[in-house]
Design a protein around this motif. Structure first.
Motif, short mmCIF file in Angstrom:
data_model
loop_
_atom_site.label_atom_id
_atom_site.label_comp_id
_atom_site.label_asym_id
_atom_site.label_seq_id
_atom_site.Cartn_x
_atom_site.Cartn_y
_atom_site.Cartn_z
N GLU A 1 -3.23 -12.01 -7.58
CA GLU A 1 -3.29 -11.00 -8.65
C GLU A 1 -3.29 -9.59 -8.08
OE1 GLU A 1 -6.80 -12.07 -10.76
OE2 GLU A 1 -5.82 -13.65 -11.95
N ALA A 2 -3.99 -9.40 -6.97
CA ALA A 2 -4.01 -8.08 -6.32
C ALA A 2 -2.62 -7.71 -5.82
CB ALA A 2 -5.01 -8.07 -5.18
N LEU A 3 -1.92 -8.69 -5.24
CA LEU A 3 -0.56 -8.44 -4.75
C LEU A 3 0.36 -8.07 -5.91
CD1 LEU A 3 1.46 -8.45 -2.41
CD2 LEU A 3 1.78 -10.90 -2.80
N TRP A 4 0.20 -8.76 -7.04
CA TRP A 4 1.04 -8.46 -8.20
C TRP A 4 0.75 -7.07 -8.75
CZ3 TRP A 4 5.34 -9.10 -10.26
CH2 TRP A 4 5.59 -8.89 -11.63
N ARG A 5 -0.51 -6.65 -8.71
CA ARG A 5 -0.85 -5.30 -9.16
C ARG A 5 -0.20 -4.25 -8.25
NH1 ARG A 5 -5.89 -7.77 -10.48
NH2 ARG A 5 -6.73 -7.33 -8.38
N VAL A 6 -0.20 -4.52 -6.96
CA VAL A 6 0.44 -3.57 -6.01
C VAL A 6 1.94 -3.50 -6.27
CG1 VAL A 6 1.04 -3.19 -3.58
CG2 VAL A 6 -1.29 -3.87 -4.21
N VAL A 7 2.57 -4.66 -6.49
CA VAL A 7 4.01 -4.69 -6.75
C VAL A 7 4.34 -3.93 -8.03
CG1 VAL A 7 5.96 -6.20 -7.35
CG2 VAL A 7 4.38 -6.85 -5.50
N LYS A 8 3.52 -4.12 -9.07
CA LYS A 8 3.77 -3.41 -10.33
C LYS A 8 3.60 -1.91 -10.18
CE LYS A 8 1.03 -5.68 -13.14
NZ LYS A 8 0.39 -6.08 -14.44
N ARG A 9 2.60 -1.49 -9.37
CA ARG A 9 2.41 -0.05 -9.16
C ARG A 9 3.59 0.56 -8.43
NH1 ARG A 9 -3.13 -1.19 -7.89
NH2 ARG A 9 -2.65 -1.01 -5.65
N LYS A 10 4.18 -0.19 -7.49
CA LYS A 10 5.31 0.31 -6.72
C LYS A 10 6.61 0.34 -7.54
CE LYS A 10 3.10 0.94 -2.83
NZ LYS A 10 2.88 2.29 -2.29
#
Length: 317
Positions: free
Chosen positions: A305-314
């Motif tokens: 979930e943390a990785l997905w949040r980072v991808v969405k922010r980028k």
């Protein structure tokens, strides 16, 4: 043995340079081994650095468990880097030499980081016990101050133990030969070259390994005993499975590190086979640091979930 570097004194000769044979006994595999080890090292750096940046960059992961995990990744990077760069460079060198001081330094940092990892894994076992047995008080019990002291203690204990081992080994007399049948300065091949009686050094090494490994294993067993007791008190099967799954990754990492380390360093000297042990050394010095971030993140919902949040922010700022 034409490349021996020895300083002669009035009564004796002392080795000033060691020659690392590495994998010279497999000349036809040099290119394949180089590419394989380079790939492992680069993946180790990439995965562990990614894990550190992900944990530091996502506030949802600012918990004691991930604080320990980020420190474990940092130790794994340094642990692998104590061996891999020198080994990779030596594939292109005709004379794979390392100075006496360089050998002692490599040994000190490699062993110190390995023992630090043992202590860190032990601290992480206590962290898991606190999380499962007292979930409502978890962040209170595992305060930032306590976590910082546990990590600091892991580093202090690891490098103090390494200093004791290195001092007992490199005070010995080395008069030649100076060829180490290994790809880095590890304990068994170094002791095999000493012209002195190695009994005291072997005893010191045994005591350090037993003290660190024994204390760590005892703490791990006690922690997991309490964890098992706490899990059995959970009424729902789903709750028990969730509690167990939080420990599965840690148990796998402990098994990999402790299993290979005990195999290497707690055998009688007569049972050492330096050629065979290179394979085991590759596993615990290069492969384990590569596997640890994968073990901890592959089935970790919070990490995904943390990785997905980072991808969405980028992608969608």
């Amino acid at each position: 043995m034409g490349n021996v570097s020895i300083t002669k004194t009035r009564n004796s000769s002392s080795v000033t340079t060691f020659i690392l044979l590495g994998f010279a006994d497999h000349p036809d595999l040099q290119a394949l081994l180089f590419v394989t080890f380079l790939g492992i090292y680069l993946v180790t750096l990439a995965w562990n650095l990614a894990l550190i940046f992900l944990i530091r960059g996502d506030t949802h992961l600012h918990t004691p468990m991930y604080f320990f995990l980020s420190n474990l990744s940092f130790v794994d990077i340094c642990y692998s880097s104590a061996v891999a760069p020198k080994m990779l460079i030596d594939f292109f060198r005709a004379h794979k030499t390392i100075s006496f001081l360089g050998c002692a330094t490599q040994f000190f940092f490699f062993v110190g980081l390995g023992l630090t990892e043992c202590f860190l894994l032990t601290a992480m076992a206590y962290d898991r016990y606190a999380a499962i047995s007292s979930p409502l008080l978890y962040t209170t019990v595992m305060s930032q101050g306590l976590c910082a002291r546990m990590v600091g203690g892991a580093y202090a204990g690891g490098f103090l133990s390494s200093l004791i081992q290195a001092s007992s080994i490199f005070r010995l007399h080395f008069c030649g030969p100076n060829v180490i049948n290994h790809f880095f300065c590890d304990l068994p091949p170094i002791l095999a070259l000493s012209c002195s009686d190695t009994f005291v050094s072997q005893v010191v090494n045994f005591l350090v390994v037993v003290a660190v490994g024994g204390t760590s294993l005892l703490t791990l067993l006690v922690s997991y005993g309490y964890i098992a007791s706490a899990v059995l008190k959970i009424h729902s099967a789903e709750g028990r499975w969730k509690a167990f799954s939080t420990c599965a990754s840690h148990l796998m990492a402990v098994t990999l590190l402790f299993g290979t380390a005990l195999f290497m360093y707690l055998r009688p000297g007569t049972r050492y086979s330096l050629g065979r042990d290179k394979t085991v050394s590759v596993f615990y010095s290069l492969v384990v640091p590569m596997l640890n971030p994968l073990i901890y993140s592959l089935r970790n919902k919070e990490m995904k979930e943390a990785l997905w949040r980072v991808v969405k922010r980028k992608l969608f700022p």
